[in-house]
Design a protein around this motif. Structure first.
Motif, PDB file in Angstrom:
ATOM      1  N   UNK A   1      35.401  34.950  29.274  1.00 24.29           N
ATOM      2  CA  UNK A   1      36.147  35.814  30.186  1.00 24.29           C
ATOM      3  C   UNK A   1      35.433  35.764  31.530  1.00 24.29           C
ATOM      4  N   UNK A   2      36.184  35.456  32.588  1.00 19.34           N
ATOM      5  CA  UNK A   2      35.616  35.361  33.930  1.00 19.34           C
ATOM      6  C   UNK A   2      36.349  36.353  34.832  1.00 19.34           C
ATOM      7  N   UNK A   3      35.581  37.104  35.594  1.00 19.07           N
ATOM      8  CA  UNK A   3      36.151  38.117  36.479  1.00 19.07           C
ATOM      9  C   UNK A   3      36.078  37.640  37.921  1.00 19.07           C
ATOM     10  N   UNK A   4      37.183  37.776  38.631  1.00 19.90           N
ATOM     11  CA  UNK A   4      37.220  37.449  40.050  1.00 19.90           C
ATOM     12  C   UNK A   4      37.514  38.696  40.862  1.00 19.90           C
ATOM     13  N   UNK A   5      36.855  38.830  41.994  1.00 26.46           N
ATOM     14  CA  UNK A   5      37.030  40.041  42.796  1.00 26.46           C
ATOM     15  C   UNK A   5      36.659  39.783  44.241  1.00 26.46           C
ATOM     16  N   UNK A   6      36.941  40.730  45.088  1.00 27.36           N
ATOM     17  CA  UNK A   6      36.479  40.785  46.478  1.00 27.36           C
ATOM     18  C   UNK A   6      36.438  42.246  46.889  1.00 27.36           C
ATOM     19  N   UNK A   7      35.569  42.560  47.821  1.00 31.11           N
ATOM     20  CA  UNK A   7      35.463  43.935  48.287  1.00 31.11           C
ATOM     21  C   UNK A   7      34.247  44.101  49.169  1.00 31.11           C
ATOM     22  N   UNK A   8      33.958  45.337  49.538  1.00 35.29           N
ATOM     23  CA  UNK A   8      32.786  45.617  50.347  1.00 35.29           C
ATOM     24  C   UNK A   8      31.523  45.393  49.515  1.00 35.29           C
ATOM     25  N   UNK A   9      30.508  44.828  50.157  1.00 35.09           N
ATOM     26  CA  UNK A   9      29.298  44.440  49.442  1.00 35.09           C
ATOM     27  C   UNK A   9      28.670  45.597  48.693  1.00 35.09           C
ATOM     28  N   UNK A  10      28.632  46.777  49.329  1.00 34.16           N
ATOM     29  CA  UNK A  10      27.961  47.910  48.678  1.00 34.16           C
ATOM     30  C   UNK A  10      28.703  48.364  47.426  1.00 34.16           C
TER      31      UNK A  10
END
Length: 698
Positions: free
Chosen positions: A420-429
């Protein structure tokens, strides 16, 4: 070779393998050219190695101590042979130092300096002397002209670039021909939250090459995946054979430099269709390697495969769960464009997923949740539990208030064991804590839809490659045929191909006009008339081919024109029956100086080089190889009855390609063989023109 000689060679090989481990995982190190002057390489080496937990000493003709470490005047004075000697001295002094190191029983040496093969004849001569010392004694040499290596598990930083001492230990190994690329990939691996088991820059690779390190890493318990960077490959067949042994045990991801480098072969079109980059990529793929196009892709794919591999399988099915429709569309498009299956879920799974989501969401695969909600973890689990699905990709933008990635993915991973591989993006913190949780859970995470596509493609490619390798039977016994002698004209070339089951139209080789007239009367009309001179390999280019000759007037006109072509063997023509219509391919084989026998298939005829639509594999081939080659052609639709063209007999094409590979293996004296064109239709395949080139020494 006598039994005694074989035993001696085997003993040296054993020493070389043991010494490679001593070099790259040393317990003791000596710096030759150690210095207290901060501007000198010997000082930098001592400083970088100062935290090494093993024994560290300097070699200096006068000093007794440098930077707090004991010094000795030469190798002979060392209390014990060290595992690794770092040579921080000018190139002209390295040969003697290498000989002295070998005599003292040192495991290996690492040469920092340049000034060898990359600088010209004098440097190449020094390099040759170093290679000879290594060959005779079993001493191993890393470099010269390299930034060195890092072994975090051994706390050995034999590289002198700032910051490399902070690279964490982990399970990804890096092997790069360029020291700079080695460190670039290593920093990228660290940026992805992973660590290194070993990172090696090979430099000029006088002794230690990619194959040596790959073989060692196959048995290394700290290495789970290998990132490989290649430039030139001087010993391609050795690397190919090594990779076939290594990739079933450890996944290997490779980046090959030099896309614009086109190989030059003097005689055939076949060679011109096979750039060195294409040969290298084809060979690596054939050996089970996942080939990528950038350093970032190299690091990312290696990190993902270091977590978990898919079992070998002909085709894998991926499930996709996305919290946002737009990125989901991009991911599905990327997967399907790469040939990765995203099939519909089973009816039972669809029913379970549908019960957890609001109406109007797409649930057949991909599953679009609209936005991550309370049921998101169960959705992922239901998709993972579907028997049709081999691996699951999950994408969701960072929304800590509604999505805890670890809580959402860990249950499915634990219950199914599927990747299972999760992909994401968002603010670093926001991302940092979530990514750390996933790493702790053993679930890889990537940052972007494109990285998630790459992860899926890498998992699928690795699995399918291992399935293919496992299916291939052994190459069998090579029967070397009776040595051939030249020259080979078209008629003799076709005669040789006929003994390998490759058909050609009825023909007669004629010397003189009378023989040509007799052949014309005997053969089925119309015919083609060709010049049959030993020194004219490409007949069309000199105006030596006349098609659709139906009467004596046409025959005489063709003979008169051919007679005006300058040649060392005049008055020789080939009169041959015209072949039925079909699709024209080029099928050839070349004995590459590095990779050995290679087979190429492409769209053929006089436009073969202009179109440059071809595929290459190393011989011997399996039928699966040829099928993959045909499927990879951009113009493959031409083989399946495109418009008014006949459907091609692919089995006949496979038969020809397999035969050419076998021909080059059984006759080492042949450097090239080419059929251009091979006319293919529903009835089979005919070689309309053939060229056999023997190696110059033959």
């Amino acid at each position: 070779m006598s039994n005694l000689s074989l035993a001696a060679a085997s003993a040296v090989d054993d020493i070389r393998r043991a010494n490679l481990r001593r070099l790259l995982a040393p317990k003791s190190i000596a710096v030759v050219g150690a210095s207290a002057d901060p501007s000198k390489a010997g000082s930098q080496a001592m400083k970088s190695l100062s935290t090494f937990p093993g024994c560290l000493v300097g070699v200096h003709p006068r000093e007794k101590e440098i930077q707090g470490f004991p010094c000795y005047p030469d190798f002979a004075s060392l209390p014990e042979p060290v595992d690794l000697a770092v040579l921080a001295i000018p190139a002209q002094h390295c040969v003697k130092a290498a000989a002295d190191a070998a005599a003292r029983g040192v495991g290996g040496i690492f040469i920092i300096s340049g000034g060898f093969g990359e600088t010209g004849e004098a440097g190449a001569a020094l390099q040759a002397q170093l290679a000879e010392i290594c060959r005779k004694t079993g001493l191993r040499l890393l470099g010269p002209n390299t930034s060195g290596f890092i072994n975090p598990h051994n706390a050995c930083v034999a590289s002198f670039v700032p910051g490399v001492d902070k690279l964490p230990k982990g399970n990804v190994a890096v092997i790069a021909q360029s020291g700079g690329v080695n460190l670039s990939i290593s920093f990228l691996v660290e940026r992805l939250g992973a660590g290194l088991s070993l990172a090696v820059g090979l430099g000029n690779a006088v002794d230690v090459g990619s194959a040596d390190v790959l073989e060692m890493l196959a048995d290394d318990p700290t290495t789970a995946a290998i990132a490989l960077h290649l430039e030139g490959v001087p010993n391609g067949r050795e690397l190919f054979d090594t990779l076939k042994r290594v990739t079933p045990r450890k996944p290997v991801v490779a980046l090959v430099a030099g896309k614009a480098d086109i190989g030059e072969f003097a005689v055939s079109h076949t060679g011109n269709l096979m750039g060195s980059h294409q040969r290298t990529v084809s060979a690596l793929t054939q050996a089970g390697v996942v080939v990528v196009g950038s350093t970032e892709d190299l690091a990312q794919a290696a990190v993902v495969l270091a977590h978990q591999r898919l079992a070998p399988k002909e085709r894998n099915a991926f499930g996709l769960v996305t919290g946002q429709a737009g990125p989901g569309l991009l991911i599905v498009d990327g997967l399907k464009s790469a040939g990765v299956d995203v099939p519909e879920l089973s009816p039972a799974s669809i029913e379970k997923v549908q019960a957890l989501l609001p109406p109007m969401t797409f649930v057949k695969n991909p599953v679009d949740t609209g936005r991550p909600g309370p049921g998101f973890p169960l959705v992922v689990q239901h998709v993972a539990e579907d028997e049709r699905i081999d691996a699951v990709l999950v994408f969701g933008l960072s929304e800590p208030a509604v999505l805890d990635p670890s809580a959402a993915l860990k249950p499915a991973f634990v219950s199914t064991g599927k990747p299972i591989v999760f992909g994401t993006l968002g603010m670093a913190e926001d991302l940092v804590p979530a990514l750390e949780d996933l790493r702790r859970d053993g679930v890889p995470a990537v940052q972007s839809p494109e990285r998630l596509v790459l992860s899926g493609v890498a998992l699928d490619t690795d699995s399918r490659a291992q399935w293919r390798l496992a299916r291939l039977s052994g190459e069998g016994t090579v029967n070397v045929g009776q040595q051939l002698v030249g020259p080979f004209n078209e008629d003799r070339s076709k005669e040789l191909l006929g003994t390998y089951g490759i058909d050609s139209p009825g023909r007669r080789l004629c010397v003189g006009r009378a023989a040509a007239l007799e052949a014309f009367q005997q053969l089925r009309k119309p015919v083609v008339v060709k010049i049959a001179a030993d020194d004219v390999p490409h007949k069309t280019e000199v105006g030596g081919v006349f098609l659709d000759v139906r009467d004596l007037a046409g025959l005489n006109e063709a003979l008169d024109s051919i007679a005006r072509i300058p040649t060392s063997t005049p008055d020789r023509v080939l009169v041959e029956e015209m072949a039925p219509l079909g699709v024209e391919l080029i099928v050839g084989a070349v004995r590459d100086s590095s990779w050995g026998p290679c087979v190429v298939i492409g769209l053929g005829g006089i436009l073969a080089e202009a179109v440059a639509d071809s595929a290459v594999r190393l011989a011997p081939l399996a039928e699966e190889d040829v099928s993959e080659m045909l499927e990879s052609l951009r113009g493959k639709k031409l083989l399946d009855g495109f418009r008014n063209l006949p459907r091609c007999d692919r089995a006949a094409i496979r038969k020809v390609a397999l035969a050419l590979g076998r021909l080059l293996i059984e006759h080492p004296e042949i450097s090239e063989v080419e059929i251009n064109p091979l006319r293919v239709n529903t009835e089979g395949a005919l070689a309309l023109d053939a060229l056999v080139v023997l190696a110059p020494s033959t």
